[in-house]
Design a protein around this motif. Structure first.
Motif, short mmCIF file in Angstrom:
data_model
loop_
_atom_site.label_atom_id
_atom_site.label_comp_id
_atom_site.label_asym_id
_atom_site.label_seq_id
_atom_site.Cartn_x
_atom_site.Cartn_y
_atom_site.Cartn_z
N VAL A 244 0.86 -1.19 0.00
CA VAL A 244 0.00 0.00 0.00
C VAL A 244 0.89 1.24 0.00
CG1 VAL A 244 -1.81 1.28 1.18
CG2 VAL A 244 -1.82 -1.22 1.25
N ILE A 245 0.66 2.12 -0.96
CA ILE A 245 1.39 3.39 -1.05
C ILE A 245 0.38 4.50 -1.27
CG2 ILE A 245 3.03 4.75 -2.40
CD1 ILE A 245 4.55 2.25 -3.03
N SER A 246 0.52 5.58 -0.51
CA SER A 246 -0.38 6.73 -0.63
C SER A 246 0.41 7.94 -1.13
CB SER A 246 -1.03 7.04 0.72
OG SER A 246 -1.84 8.19 0.62
N ILE A 247 -0.17 8.66 -2.10
CA ILE A 247 0.46 9.84 -2.68
C ILE A 247 -0.52 11.00 -2.55
CG2 ILE A 247 1.47 10.84 -4.76
CD1 ILE A 247 2.05 8.00 -5.71
N ASP A 248 -0.06 12.15 -2.05
CA ASP A 248 -0.95 13.30 -1.88
C ASP A 248 -1.12 14.06 -3.20
OD1 ASP A 248 1.35 14.74 -2.26
OD2 ASP A 248 1.54 15.40 -0.19
N ARG A 249 -1.87 15.15 -3.15
CA ARG A 249 -2.18 15.91 -4.37
C ARG A 249 -0.95 16.53 -4.99
NH1 ARG A 249 -7.00 20.00 -3.52
NH2 ARG A 249 -6.56 20.24 -5.74
N GLN A 250 0.07 16.83 -4.17
CA GLN A 250 1.29 17.43 -4.70
C GLN A 250 2.26 16.40 -5.26
OE1 GLN A 250 -0.09 18.45 -1.66
NE2 GLN A 250 -0.98 20.20 -2.76
N GLY A 251 1.90 15.12 -5.17
CA GLY A 251 2.77 14.08 -5.72
C GLY A 251 3.80 13.56 -4.76
N PHE A 252 3.66 13.84 -3.46
CA PHE A 252 4.60 13.35 -2.46
C PHE A 252 4.06 12.05 -1.85
CE2 PHE A 252 5.73 17.77 -2.81
CZ PHE A 252 7.12 17.78 -2.67
#
Length: 471
Positions: free
Chosen positions: A143-151
């Motif tokens: 599981v990997i989560s990426i925010d709106r800024q791409g981080f």
């Protein structure tokens, strides 16, 4: 003498007598008056001073009381009230102070109640967060989560294990920095396709190369949204299908091998017997011109039939790997027996066996282990046609209770691009090789609940390490 004058004289005489008496008492009366006057003065001064102190006390006591009360409030003591006496300004100030203290006490009570509720809510949120983290860290999927800024904001343990990266290397960094140019292009296409998806989710297989290892992943991309349907980022859930695909390919190749062995083996014996019979019956009856041709052709048929039969046997062995029959086995004795044959058959190669003094027995199938060792030695011998060195080393890992059998050579080694397919059936770089030797070794190791590692031998060559549990 007239009577009027006589009365006047008497009055004068009486007045003189009074005067004389007054003259006699003048000083004592004067002293008494002075003393009386002094006493009255002292009394007035005393009363004035007493009244002044009384007035000052009536003013300073409420002020002192307010000062002490202010100090108690500053120390956090709000459970008291001051007594207001009178109706002057100081009494009004004391009443205002009491009202202020009550307001502060009530405000503190509400603050403490709010703080208690916040602590309770925070505790529940922290419990939920830890529970979710435990679930994420223990699920087998990455599981990997990426925010709106791409981080990258989250990476669980399975994702770190699958991608062979630590979370410290990934979290807090732009995901584009972690990808190659081709990978970034592929993920950009996925992002665009995901943005056009009406459900905000997308699933697709991905092949990604990490540290010279190709992984086959089944990834699901989902857009994270809040209650207002605003995008918060993307969560990626993926499973590693690399080993599953290897197992499926291995099962498919075994089925192919079984069918080939079944279909090819049946006509081989009649072909071989027919060629031998033709050779026996007609070889001496032919003339000198036809005899060499007939002899060569029948020999080719017989030799090729034998090679095909050997190949079919390999197919059959690979397709029907028997279950291991485990028993207590000494690997040093087994390796020494195998090396006796190879030392005699390959005098241009130096064989060395390195075994510790105290080596425990292992629960293995000696026949299958011998077969795996022979396959590894065959590959090592073929890789060194001009001679070289082959070293067999057996070690015992006390920490993991494992026994390790390694075979290293001084040949050309293995190309990094061939490593991912090294144990696939029918993959061979050797001319005339079946590509089943290492596949059989891998299958034997897997049946023993072991694992196999491939390393570069220093300074040259390849090194295969077979690791088996003792029990």
């Amino acid at each position: 003498m007239p009577q009027d004058i006589s009365y006047l004289l008497d009055d004068i005489r009486s007045g003189y007598e009074d005067y004389r008496q007054l003259r006699l008492f003048q000083n004592p009366i004067k002293g008494s008056l002075l003393i009386t006057l002094c006493l009255i003065t002292f009394l007035i001064i005393f009363v004035s001073i007493w009244f002044g102190f009384r007035l000052a006390k009536s003013i300073t006591e409420p002020v002192k009381m307010l000062a002490e009360a202010t100090h108690r409030v500053a120390m956090g003591d709000l459970d008291f009230s001051l007594e207001a006496k009178g109706k002057d300004e100081l009494s009004s100030l004391v009443l205002a102070f009491n009202i202020m203290t009550q307001d502060i006490r009530e405000a503190r009570r509400r603050t403490e109640e709010t703080s208690r509720q916040l602590r309770k809510s925070y505790g529940e949120l922290e419990h939920r967060r830890r529970y979710i983290e435990i679930i994420l860290q223990n699920v087998t999927a990455g599981v990997i989560s990426i925010d709106r800024q791409g981080f990258v904001t989250l990476m669980n343990k399975s994702a770190a294990s699958i991608l062979n990266m630590s979370s410290e290397q990934v979290i807090g960094k732009p995901y584009l920095q972690l990808l190659t140019k081709d990978q970034a292009k592929e993920f950009e296409e996925i992002r665009q396709e995901l943005s056009l998806s009406p459900k905000g989710t997308l699933q697709r297989p991905i092949r990604i190369e990490i540290k010279e290892k190709t992984l086959s992943l089944l990834a699901s991309f989902t857009i994270l949204r809040d209650q207002d349907e605003r995008s918060l980022g993307v969560v990626i859930v993926f499973d590693d299908l690399t080993e599953l695909e290897k197992i499926q390919r291995l099962a498919a190749w075994r089925e192919v091998a079984r069918r080939i062995a079944h279909e090819v083996k049946n006509p081989l014996t009649p072909i071989q017997l027919s060629a031998q019979r033709l050779r026996k019956k007609y070889l001496d009856k032919l003339d000198d011109e036809a005899r060499p041709v007939f002899d060569k052709c029948t020999n080719v048929i017989i030799s090729q039939a034998k090679e095909l039969k050997h190949l079919v046997d390999e197919f059959s062995n690979f397709a029907r790997m028997p279950a291991p029959r485990l028993r207590s086995t000494r690997l040093d004795g087994l390796a020494d027996d195998v090396l006796v044959i190879y030392r005699a058959g390959h005098p241009n190669i130096e064989f060395k066996l390195d075994v510790p003094e105290r080596l425990p027995d292992a629960l293995l199938d000696p026949d299958q282990i011998k077969r795996a060792l022979i396959n590894l030695l065959d590959n090592a011998v073929v890789s060194m046609p001009d001679g070289g060195k082959i070293n067999i080393q057996i070690t015992y890992n006390t920490a993991g209770n494992e026994i390790c059998l390694s075979v290293s050579d001084t040949g050309p080694g293995i190309s990094p691009k061939d490593l991912p397919r090294l144990f696939e059936p029918y993959f061979s770089k050797r001319k005339g090789g079946t590509g089943l030797g290492l596949a059989i070794v891998n299958s034997i190791v897997a049946d023993h609940n072991g694992r196999i590692l491939v390393e570069n031998n220093i300074p040259s060559g390849a090194k295969f390490v077979l690791i088996f549990p003792i029990t």
